[in-house]
Scaffold this active site. Sequence first.
Site, short mmCIF file in Angstrom:
data_model
loop_
_atom_site.label_atom_id
_atom_site.label_comp_id
_atom_site.label_asym_id
_atom_site.label_seq_id
_atom_site.Cartn_x
_atom_site.Cartn_y
_atom_site.Cartn_z
N SER A 153 42.05 134.12 48.39
CA SER A 153 42.39 133.08 47.42
C SER A 153 42.06 133.47 46.00
O SER A 153 42.36 132.74 45.07
CB SER A 153 41.63 131.79 47.75
OG SER A 153 42.13 131.27 48.94
N SER A 335 40.91 131.15 40.80
CA SER A 335 41.41 131.32 42.16
C SER A 335 42.91 130.99 42.19
O SER A 335 43.48 130.56 41.19
CB SER A 335 40.64 130.40 43.11
OG SER A 335 40.88 129.06 42.75
N TYR A 336 43.52 131.18 43.35
CA TYR A 336 44.97 131.05 43.46
C TYR A 336 45.44 129.67 42.97
O TYR A 336 44.95 128.64 43.45
CB TYR A 336 45.41 131.27 44.91
CG TYR A 336 46.89 131.48 45.04
CD1 TYR A 336 47.50 132.54 44.37
CD2 TYR A 336 47.68 130.63 45.79
CE1 TYR A 336 48.86 132.73 44.46
CE2 TYR A 336 49.04 130.83 45.89
CZ TYR A 336 49.63 131.88 45.22
OH TYR A 336 50.97 132.05 45.30
N PRO A 337 46.36 129.64 41.98
CA PRO A 337 46.67 128.35 41.34
C PRO A 337 47.74 127.52 42.03
O PRO A 337 48.17 126.51 41.49
CB PRO A 337 47.14 128.78 39.95
CG PRO A 337 47.75 130.12 40.16
CD PRO A 337 47.01 130.76 41.30
#
Length: 856
Positions: A153, A335-337
Amino acid sequence: MKTVLMVAEKPSLAQSIAKILSRGSCSSRKGLNGACSVHEYTGSFMGQSVRFKMTSVCGHVMSLDFIGKYNNWDKVDPAELFSTAPTEKKEANPKLNMVKFLQVEGRGCDYVVLWLDCDKEGENICFEVLDAIQPVMNKAYCNESTVFRAKFSSITDTDICNAMNHLGEPNRNEALSVDARQELDLRIGCAFTRFQTKYFQGKYGNLDSALVSFGPCQTPTLGFCVERHDKITSFKPEPYWVVQTKVSRGKDVSLTLDWDRVRVFDREVAQMFLNIVKTAREARVESVSKKEKAKQRPQALNTVEMLRVASSALGMGPQHTMQIAERLYTQGYISYPRTETTHYPENFDLTGALRQQASNPFWADSVKALLSEGINRPRKGNDAGDHPPITPMRSASESELGSDGWRLFDYITRHFIATLSYDCKYLQTTIAFSVSTESFTCTGKTLISAGFTEVMPWQSIPEEESLPVCERGDVFTVDEVKLLEKHTSPPDYLTEAELITLMEKHGIGTDASIPVHINNICQRNYVTVESGRRLKPTNLGIVLVHGYYKTDAELVLPTIRSAVEKQLNLIAQGKANFKQVLQFTLDIFKRKFHYFVDSIASMDELMEVSFSPIAATGKPLSRCGKCHRFMKYIQAKPSRLHCSHCDETYSLPQNGAIKLYKELRCPLDEFELVLWSTGSRGKSYPLCPYCYSNPPFRDMKKGMGCSECTHPTCQHSLNSLGIGQCVECENGVLVFDPTSGPKWRMACNKCNVVVHFFENAHKVRVSSESCESCEASLVIVDFNKARSPLPGDETQHTGCAFCDPVFQDLVELKHAAMRHPMHRGGAGRRQGRGRGRRPAPKKPKDKMAALAAYFV
Ligand SMILES: [Zn+2]
Ligand SMILES: [Zn+2]
Ligand SMILES: [Zn+2]
Ligand SMILES: [Zn+2]
Ligand SMILES: [Zn+2]
């Protein structure tokens, strides 16, 4: 030694991940397509020593399209697109040569680890990569598994190493749900869009859109904006009345009281209340209540909330916000948006993430206080099981991130700190008064503890003057009583943030597609973005939605789309069958399409009010190849040609002048050719209006002029006038422009390169012979006797524009000479005669630089 191929979604991600996994000791080289790099190192994998090869794709490898003839708008009934028309996966960007690149790198590899982004699109790309490389990989022993999927992530050491130690498998069902959505959007969107575009552009002259598109999700999105518009236009302001009272005690205390009845809509009733209150001299305190209240800290951040705040508070559109968020993710800042989750998993290292921010001067104090006091548990949220909420992963400064990058990061970080902070607490005091027989109140708030609002100051309780201390039975003096007349006011246009909320509430669009749909309705000229990022529908947008509504309200309402998206989610969870969902949905829309076509007249009634009929616009220009009558040229954008006899409309290239081209006709269809040009210094090429809209040969795209047409004998085609490979771009051909004399030139049919040559020559022709050294077509040049620059008394010379020594001073090749294949590698520069008189051809943007910027 065995080889492990690893593939990430973008070049920059491959680089970051390789750096982490190899502990900075990988060696890198460019891949054959120039866009992707390969990072290599040795290490251990499943207990053996192996060579790792980490590389990437550039987003989707493939895209879905109809096969050849079904892309022809004129030869195919759009209704066929629902079922009969076969589709195929084509390379999404043929210039990147991605499949070949993957196969070159994948050949002879033993294992593959997929590092695509961990969302449905990423899962889909996993299988695109596997399709390309599995045929060339080494065969597995027995049933040993060779395909692995890494789940992560954020681009941090911990997350990436952890993912490597817990490899799983790619999820076929999630990939299939993406395939299903692509196919539905393609078939439904194309069928409606083609039919509408042809119908309306063939009918109205001043329709301000190049494409009248329909999208199963885009159209309901537009529907929300138009629904609000309708509310605004049909709004009738109503008058109402409010009794306002001001009271005081002594010199220092003066209060404005709120009426318990709030407002009345009848003037006489209002007047009656005014008269009652006016008789009183005193206001008596009936009760005083104090309540401690809390303003809750926010839930952890997910994508839609980030988009909402970015639009309303930072003034950044959703598409732009997503691009920036992805950049922050790729560089390891957040982190992964793309996530729906607002709940932190139990094992998430919140304190660790918070500690990263302890040295950042903007919020160091709040962070240090929290760390010493102990963080608060974040509020319970929704766990969609995809990723953790959007979280800052390391500290950053404005100079590292750039203006918009910093503003977004600043918000994400403050939001994160706020979720670990305490609620804001305040005391609410309410004093109830009676004035004659009427009741009034006065409320005030005093802050007890700021809590999270310290780090999110825009959420803080506004400072007010505190209320006087008093108790039941106290008496205040009435200073003023008056009747205020006000009017109810209409709602305003939807803001982007409100639109996002509506889409989320009705279950249309996902975190990934919401920005795309909003961007589409802006770009296609259905809404404009006004100040405050409010979305105001255009005339066209309004007419379209009203038209759909009249014929088939379900085309605009979010209900069907939301049902389809639910089905897609079931496919992803393995609970619904891909083929059945597809078949069922297409059947519904096919019936809707036929009904829409049959009822198009009711849409026309609306269009006629806003747009003028095509027959009343334009001027005769060139002859139609079918009926041989004149077609009308409609200059208004999008400029096009219309044959009123055949009732057909043909598109034209935009942003240039169009005129008749020597009354020549296309040998394929007898349409008269027209010449498109961007002025005396720019490019020009002839085109056949019919071929332009209906590419004559397979593998030709819509929107090509004769300079790209591969007709074998036509004298205006690429075959007859093409001279040689472009000096700048890879696939372009320099094509002679026979209309350019006496300032003769050739221009690339793909990029902006224009090469001037043989100024003042009497005649220039392209020979059928070609140069022995560089394969360019030879040119035959005639000069006037008196002004010939040729040696001796010669007036005619045939030779290669790039290599012939006699021609070398007559071709403006300063730029070209260095780049042409013949002269690459350091041949002497030539100075063209034209140099100094005319600016050198405009250098096209460096492609790799442009590409690199796009994929960061
Ligand atoms: Zn015609
Ligand atoms: Zn033609
Ligand atoms: Zn042609
Ligand atoms: Zn070119
Ligand atoms: Zn040559």
